[in-house]
Design an enzyme around this catalytic site. Sequence first.
Site, PDB file in Angstrom:
ATOM      1  N   GLY A  86      37.072  77.399  41.937  1.00  0.00           N
ATOM      2  CA  GLY A  86      35.937  77.709  42.797  1.00  0.00           C
ATOM      3  C   GLY A  86      34.615  77.916  42.091  1.00  0.00           C
ATOM      4  O   GLY A  86      33.754  78.648  42.595  1.00  0.00           O
ATOM      5  N   SER A  87      34.414  77.260  40.960  1.00  0.00           N
ATOM      6  CA  SER A  87      33.116  77.464  40.301  1.00  0.00           C
ATOM      7  C   SER A  87      31.986  76.836  41.126  1.00  0.00           C
ATOM      8  O   SER A  87      30.882  77.388  41.186  1.00  0.00           O
ATOM      9  CB  SER A  87      33.130  76.913  38.874  1.00  0.00           C
TER      10      SER A  87
ATOM     11  N   GLU B 274      27.314  69.300  38.562  1.00  0.00           N
ATOM     12  CA  GLU B 274      27.743  69.710  39.907  1.00  0.00           C
ATOM     13  C   GLU B 274      27.107  71.045  40.281  1.00  0.00           C
ATOM     14  O   GLU B 274      26.566  71.202  41.379  1.00  0.00           O
ATOM     15  CB  GLU B 274      29.267  69.815  39.972  1.00  0.00           C
TER      16      GLU B 274
ATOM     17  N   ASP C 222      36.848  59.841  50.048  1.00  0.00           N
ATOM     18  CA  ASP C 222      35.732  59.467  49.173  1.00  0.00           C
ATOM     19  C   ASP C 222      34.943  58.240  49.629  1.00  0.00           C
ATOM     20  O   ASP C 222      34.345  57.547  48.822  1.00  0.00           O
ATOM     21  CB  ASP C 222      36.236  59.209  47.735  1.00  0.00           C
TER      22      ASP C 222
ATOM     23  N   LEU D  43      41.620  69.837  48.005  1.00  0.00           N
ATOM     24  CA  LEU D  43      42.492  68.715  47.672  1.00  0.00           C
ATOM     25  C   LEU D  43      43.266  68.116  48.845  1.00  0.00           C
ATOM     26  O   LEU D  43      43.915  67.086  48.689  1.00  0.00           O
ATOM     27  CB  LEU D  43      43.476  69.134  46.567  1.00  0.00           C
TER      28      LEU D  43
ATOM     29  N   HIS E 110      32.284  65.011  44.426  1.00  0.00           N
ATOM     30  CA  HIS E 110      33.320  64.281  43.681  1.00  0.00           C
ATOM     31  C   HIS E 110      32.818  64.059  42.255  1.00  0.00           C
ATOM     32  O   HIS E 110      31.677  63.642  42.058  1.00  0.00           O
ATOM     33  CB  HIS E 110      33.603  62.935  44.360  1.00  0.00           C
TER      34      HIS E 110
HETATM   35  C1  GRF Z   1      34.962  69.704  40.745  1.00  0.00           C
HETATM   36  O1  GRF Z   1      34.897  68.860  39.636  1.00  0.00           O
HETATM   37  C2  GRF Z   1      34.754  68.915  42.012  1.00  0.00           C
HETATM   38  O2  GRF Z   1      33.935  67.817  41.861  1.00  0.00           O
HETATM   39  C3  GRF Z   1      36.126  68.438  42.299  1.00  0.00           C
HETATM   40  O3  GRF Z   1      36.978  69.498  41.932  1.00  0.00           O
HETATM   41  C4  GRF Z   1      36.364  70.282  40.930  1.00  0.00           C
HETATM   42  C5  GRF Z   1      36.369  71.687  41.412  1.00  0.00           C
HETATM   43  O4  GRF Z   1      36.014  72.583  40.435  1.00  0.00           O
HETATM   44  N1  GRF Z   1      36.213  67.923  43.623  1.00  0.00           N
HETATM   45  P1  GRF Z   1      35.728  74.097  40.833  1.00  0.00           P
HETATM   46  O5  GRF Z   1      36.971  74.625  41.538  1.00  0.00           O
HETATM   47  O6  GRF Z   1      34.541  74.113  41.725  1.00  0.00           O
HETATM   48  O7  GRF Z   1      35.490  74.799  39.542  1.00  0.00           O
END
Ligand code: GRF
Length: 192
Positions: A11-12, A172, A143, A83, A102
Site C-alpha cells: 500500500g505505498s 508512481e 489493463d 490484484l 500499472h
Molecule cells: C505498484 O507497482 C503498482 O503499480 C502495482 O502494484 C504495486 C503496488 O505497490 N499495480 P504498493 O502496494 O502501492 O506499494
Amino acid sequence: MRVAILASGSGSNAAALMNHFSNTEGIDVVLVGSNRSSAGVLEKANQAGVASLHFSREELDSGELLKKLETLKIDWVLLAGFLLKIPVEFCRAFENKILNIHPSLLPKFGGEGMFGMHVHRAVFEAEEKESGMTIHYVNERYDEGAIVFQGRIDVSEFNSAEEIALEVLKLEHEYYPRVAREVILDSERNIK
Ligand code: GRF
C-alpha cells in the site's frame, strides 16, 4: 468527491494517495479496502485515520462490495496494486470512475499475470531502453482502459529488475496522487 482505494499489497501508493488527498479540498478518501486481511495497506489506512475494510473475492464477485460502496456514496475508486479482476457490473456502476496504476508503459507488459516483479523482470529480460508507469481507466479487460498519463524513465543503464522496480515506484508515488486529483476534480467541474 468521495474516494475508495482498493489494494492488495503493502500500500505505498495508497499511502501516497491518502497523504496527498488529506490536503486536497474537494476529495475525501473515505475507505481503503483489501481482499487480503494481512495486507499492509489496511494498517496504513488505520494510521491515516481512514476506515479500512477486508472483503473476500466472493463479496467482490457477488456485488456485495459494490453495494457497500454505493451505501457509502463513493464517487471514485482508485486501484493501487489491487490484484483481483473488477467484475463487469462493478465497472458499469463506476463507468469512467475507476483508475488504476500499472508499473509499465502499457500496452507493453500488461495483461493477466503481469503484476509486481513479473513486470519488471520481463522489462529487464527484454532489454527495454525505457520503462515507467501508466495511469488508466479501468474497464472489463485487464489493463486495456483508456490511458490518462504515462511517466517514463530511461532504464538502459540499469543492472537489475529490482533497480527498475525501485525507480518506477518512485514515479508512481510522484504522479498517481497528482494525476488522480486532476482527473477527479475535472470530472466534478464537468458535472456542475
Ligand atoms: C505498484 O507497482 C503498482 O503499480 C502495482 O502494484 C504495486 C503496488 O505497490 N499495480 P504498493 O502496494 O502501492 O506499494
